[in-house]
Motif scaffolding. Sequence first.
Motif, PDB file in Angstrom:
ATOM      1  N   GLU A 542       1.249  -1.485   0.031  1.00  0.00           N
ATOM      2  CA  GLU A 542       0.501  -0.015  -0.069  1.00  0.00           C
ATOM      3  C   GLU A 542       1.000   1.270   0.194  1.00  0.00           C
ATOM      4  OE1 GLU A 542      -3.109  -0.597   3.291  1.00  0.00           O
ATOM      5  OE2 GLU A 542      -4.407  -1.408   2.366  1.00  0.00           O
ATOM      6  N   ALA A 543       2.245   0.758   1.137  1.00  0.00           N
ATOM      7  CA  ALA A 543       2.788   2.432   0.353  1.00  0.00           C
ATOM      8  C   ALA A 543       3.187   2.647  -0.624  1.00  0.00           C
ATOM      9  CB  ALA A 543       3.711   2.273   1.794  1.00  0.00           C
ATOM     10  N   PHE A 544       4.079   1.712  -0.874  1.00  0.00           N
ATOM     11  CA  PHE A 544       4.238   2.003  -2.371  1.00  0.00           C
ATOM     12  C   PHE A 544       2.854   1.961  -3.187  1.00  0.00           C
ATOM     13  CE2 PHE A 544       8.437  -0.735  -0.914  1.00  0.00           C
ATOM     14  CZ  PHE A 544       9.548   0.081  -1.183  1.00  0.00           C
ATOM     15  N   GLN A 545       2.249   2.130  -3.246  1.00  0.00           N
ATOM     16  CA  GLN A 545       1.343   1.885  -4.173  1.00  0.00           C
ATOM     17  C   GLN A 545       0.752   3.783  -4.461  1.00  0.00           C
ATOM     18  OE1 GLN A 545      -2.203  -0.604  -3.276  1.00  0.00           O
ATOM     19  NE2 GLN A 545      -0.854  -2.617  -3.975  1.00  0.00           N
ATOM     20  N   ARG A 546       1.103   3.627  -2.519  1.00  0.00           N
ATOM     21  CA  ARG A 546       0.416   5.182  -2.733  1.00  0.00           C
ATOM     22  C   ARG A 546       1.900   6.660  -3.557  1.00  0.00           C
ATOM     23  NH1 ARG A 546      -0.921   7.972   2.739  1.00  0.00           N
ATOM     24  NH2 ARG A 546       0.116  10.454   2.872  1.00  0.00           N
ATOM     25  N   LEU A 547       3.023   5.816  -3.415  1.00  0.00           N
ATOM     26  CA  LEU A 547       4.174   6.553  -3.656  1.00  0.00           C
ATOM     27  C   LEU A 547       4.408   6.564  -5.241  1.00  0.00           C
ATOM     28  CD1 LEU A 547       6.802   7.879  -3.540  1.00  0.00           C
ATOM     29  CD2 LEU A 547       8.272   5.217  -3.213  1.00  0.00           C
ATOM     30  N   VAL A 548       3.929   5.463  -5.365  1.00  0.00           N
ATOM     31  CA  VAL A 548       3.786   5.594  -7.464  1.00  0.00           C
ATOM     32  C   VAL A 548       2.502   6.443  -7.676  1.00  0.00           C
ATOM     33  CG1 VAL A 548       3.315   4.197  -9.137  1.00  0.00           C
ATOM     34  CG2 VAL A 548       4.782   3.817  -7.522  1.00  0.00           C
ATOM     35  N   GLY A 549       1.590   6.456  -7.538  1.00  0.00           N
ATOM     36  CA  GLY A 549       0.220   7.059  -7.389  1.00  0.00           C
ATOM     37  C   GLY A 549       0.664   8.716  -7.542  1.00  0.00           C
ATOM     38  N   THR A 550       1.691   9.305  -6.197  1.00  0.00           N
ATOM     39  CA  THR A 550       1.891  10.219  -6.167  1.00  0.00           C
ATOM     40  C   THR A 550       2.295  10.726  -7.080  1.00  0.00           C
ATOM     41  OG1 THR A 550       1.103  10.285  -3.660  1.00  0.00           O
ATOM     42  CG2 THR A 550       2.423  11.879  -4.288  1.00  0.00           C
ATOM     43  N   LEU A 551       3.602  10.162  -7.298  1.00  0.00           N
ATOM     44  CA  LEU A 551       4.602  10.252  -8.511  1.00  0.00           C
ATOM     45  C   LEU A 551       4.406  10.914  -9.989  1.00  0.00           C
ATOM     46  CD1 LEU A 551       8.132   8.020  -7.389  1.00  0.00           C
ATOM     47  CD2 LEU A 551       7.219  10.210  -6.992  1.00  0.00           C
ATOM     48  N   ARG A 552       3.183  10.083  -9.959  1.00  0.00           N
ATOM     49  CA  ARG A 552       2.077   9.901 -11.693  1.00  0.00           C
ATOM     50  C   ARG A 552       1.515  11.444 -11.409  1.00  0.00           C
ATOM     51  NH1 ARG A 552       1.029   3.514 -12.129  1.00  0.00           N
ATOM     52  NH2 ARG A 552       3.244   3.567 -13.811  1.00  0.00           N
ATOM     53  N   LEU A 553       0.275  11.770  -9.955  1.00  0.00           N
ATOM     54  CA  LEU A 553      -0.086  13.227 -10.286  1.00  0.00           C
ATOM     55  C   LEU A 553       0.805  13.882 -10.011  1.00  0.00           C
ATOM     56  CD1 LEU A 553      -3.136  13.992  -9.729  1.00  0.00           C
ATOM     57  CD2 LEU A 553      -2.070  13.974  -7.135  1.00  0.00           C
ATOM     58  N   ARG A 554       2.270  14.201  -9.296  1.00  0.00           N
ATOM     59  CA  ARG A 554       3.354  15.191  -9.988  1.00  0.00           C
ATOM     60  C   ARG A 554       3.455  15.406 -10.991  1.00  0.00           C
ATOM     61  NH1 ARG A 554       8.194  14.097  -6.105  1.00  0.00           N
ATOM     62  NH2 ARG A 554       8.972  15.662  -7.593  1.00  0.00           N
ATOM     63  N   ALA A 555       3.513  14.354 -11.822  1.00  0.00           N
ATOM     64  CA  ALA A 555       3.779  14.300 -13.417  1.00  0.00           C
ATOM     65  C   ALA A 555       2.943  15.059 -14.141  1.00  0.00           C
ATOM     66  CB  ALA A 555       4.121  13.082 -13.499  1.00  0.00           C
ATOM     67  N   ALA A 556       1.336  14.666 -13.253  1.00  0.00           N
ATOM     68  CA  ALA A 556       0.160  15.253 -13.695  1.00  0.00           C
ATOM     69  C   ALA A 556       0.037  16.655 -14.070  1.00  0.00           C
ATOM     70  CB  ALA A 556      -0.416  14.694 -13.890  1.00  0.00           C
ATOM     71  N   MET A 557       0.353  17.129 -12.881  1.00  0.00           N
ATOM     72  CA  MET A 557       0.552  19.049 -11.929  1.00  0.00           C
ATOM     73  C   MET A 557       1.325  19.257 -13.650  1.00  0.00           C
ATOM     74  SD  MET A 557      -0.128  17.845  -7.668  1.00  0.00           S
ATOM     75  CE  MET A 557       1.299  19.380  -7.783  1.00  0.00           C
ATOM     76  N   GLN A 558       2.467  18.814 -13.405  1.00  0.00           N
ATOM     77  CA  GLN A 558       3.789  19.561 -13.931  1.00  0.00           C
ATOM     78  C   GLN A 558       3.378  19.799 -15.803  1.00  0.00           C
ATOM     79  OE1 GLN A 558       7.067  17.331 -12.866  1.00  0.00           O
ATOM     80  NE2 GLN A 558       7.565  17.488 -11.279  1.00  0.00           N
ATOM     81  N   ALA A 559       2.564  18.283 -16.001  1.00  0.00           N
ATOM     82  CA  ALA A 559       2.187  18.530 -17.320  1.00  0.00           C
ATOM     83  C   ALA A 559       1.071  20.063 -17.692  1.00  0.00           C
ATOM     84  CB  ALA A 559       1.086  17.400 -17.785  1.00  0.00           C
ATOM     85  N   GLU A 560       0.537  20.005 -16.612  1.00  0.00           N
ATOM     86  CA  GLU A 560      -1.264  20.500 -16.766  1.00  0.00           C
ATOM     87  C   GLU A 560      -0.384  22.289 -16.744  1.00  0.00           C
ATOM     88  OE1 GLU A 560      -4.041  17.979 -14.033  1.00  0.00           O
ATOM     89  OE2 GLU A 560      -2.640  19.166 -13.409  1.00  0.00           O
ATOM     90  N   LEU A 561       0.742  22.895 -15.617  1.00  0.00           N
ATOM     91  CA  LEU A 561       1.172  23.805 -15.286  1.00  0.00           C
ATOM     92  C   LEU A 561       2.014  24.394 -16.670  1.00  0.00           C
ATOM     93  CD1 LEU A 561       1.447  23.655 -12.463  1.00  0.00           C
ATOM     94  CD2 LEU A 561       0.344  25.357 -13.090  1.00  0.00           C
ATOM     95  N   ALA A 562       2.677  23.258 -17.389  1.00  0.00           N
ATOM     96  CA  ALA A 562       3.740  23.974 -18.339  1.00  0.00           C
ATOM     97  C   ALA A 562       2.711  24.511 -19.034  1.00  0.00           C
ATOM     98  CB  ALA A 562       4.334  22.096 -19.147  1.00  0.00           C
TER      99      ALA A 562
END
Length: 564
Positions: A542-562
């Motif tokens: 669960e901890a690693f699932q949350r880590l991976v999910g958060t990293l992908r969400l951060r990637a999406a945030m970066q793309a949205e703000l670019a």
Amino acid sequence: MTSTTPTASALSTTATASTASTTSVASVASWDDLVAAALLGTERRTPPVAPRPGQDAPSALLDAAALSTVRRRAGLRPAPARPGPGGAPEDPRPALPTAARSRLALLLADRSAPGRGGPRSAPDLAELLPQWLALANHHGYRVPDALLPALLDAARARTDLRPEALTLGGPRALWLARLNPDWKFALRGAAGRAPTPLPEPSDVAAAPDDEQRLWEEGLFAERVSLLASARHRDPAAGLALLSGTWSTERAEDRLMFLDSLRDDLSPSDEPFLEQALSDRSRNVRATAAELLSALPGSALAARMAERSRGCVALTTDEPTAGERIAVRPPDECDSGMQRDGIVAKPPSGRGKRSWWLGQLVEATPLDRWSEWFGGRTPAEIVALPVTDGWQADLHAAWCRAAVRQRSAEWCRALLGTPAVAPVTAGEAAPAAWRDPAKLLSALPARERAEWVAEFIASHGLSDAFRLLGVCTVPWAEPLGRAVVDALDIARDAGSYPWSFSGVMGLAERCLDPSQADRLEVLTAIPDETEGAAPGAGGYWAEAFQRLVGTLRLRAAMQAELAPA
């Protein structure tokens, strides 16, 4: 109170009819008596009105209250209408992209939710809000007007959000904050940082009278912004602006204005700072002394160096033992030392002489030690033995001086190698005087990450939390790999992940989002090994699932703000 007892809110209702007797009694009963009877209930307190025939006490109380309300309102004088606020100032920065605007609304809504909710493996949106704000400011966007109230509410609840939130809010955030006392924090800035975009040099130069008027009459946050802009454009002009009103400023404002001189500090600031050494505020005096000691050529630095030279010297009294550093701390803290920022009273449990010695050495220019010790390098000086047990005090003072003077060479010498470096200054280790986290802050970002990566490889994650906090985000590849490898080793050891929750939280915010795919393999539940804690594998998954999910969400945030 029974169901027939009137409530306090019912007192404001208007009765449609009333008898003369009720009117007469109501005119005698005071408003406070009516309210007291309503709050306590007619069964516990007899109302100060007489009911008419066929009427019960609660109804009579309501009638009397209605009549009293009408009478009270009729006696009020109409107040003149206040002028409405002027129009909000323009903000020329570009608007957020549509997707980024929706993301911000989601982050702000999640912040105000009563509970986190959702599965444990879901990303924590509240922890991503600071990073989103910093990224949006990096691209120079402005917040949508409709989201300004929610953004100010978020900044009110979390002080760590205020600098970035007020920068994103810009001049309209300050305009809106004037209309709501709940947001008054915005009018005093955030930890000395300018909450609004700094004016362009051409704008300020074109209207010096407006600049002076803003400095004399503006809000504190506007004055901090103006001072920072003027200092960045012309340090001498900015200092002249501050000098003109210095004697009339409040002590706390003088302290924050003085602290804002750090970024563009230069030798031309020395006369002003020397005068501040006589300020009536102890905190202002201490800050002025600290700034002067950061100027190696200042008169204060020279005075401190002369005092330190009388306390610390190279000795060869014992030829068989080689050269050593002899330490003789000062016997007293005279008025001259105190004027130069030396605090006479030590903290509890600290000896006076060692306390004074540390402050003297900390304020001494580091290049003087090489001059006094025969041209030795910092590494060679740190390696010299120190007599009479003064090594910890002397080296601790050198550490503080290296951080204050931003000397990478001295920081490297004092850090030593990651394999043997102690973790905190409170450990009972031979080199317990070191504070790696602070020393690392003066090193280049890449070197910092490599040093911490080697430290984790040698010591694991248990003692690395503070060190990770000073590394640049996103973490460089050697550091990110070292953290993930250490987490994987901890998982294989069969322990629960809770003891690593702090590091895991940092990893969610600091790992490079491009690492998400590589970490996908760690989200599977591992086979339970002998001796492992029951269910630990599932919790790690669960901890690693949350880590991976958060990293992908951060990637999406970066793309949205670019920018498009």
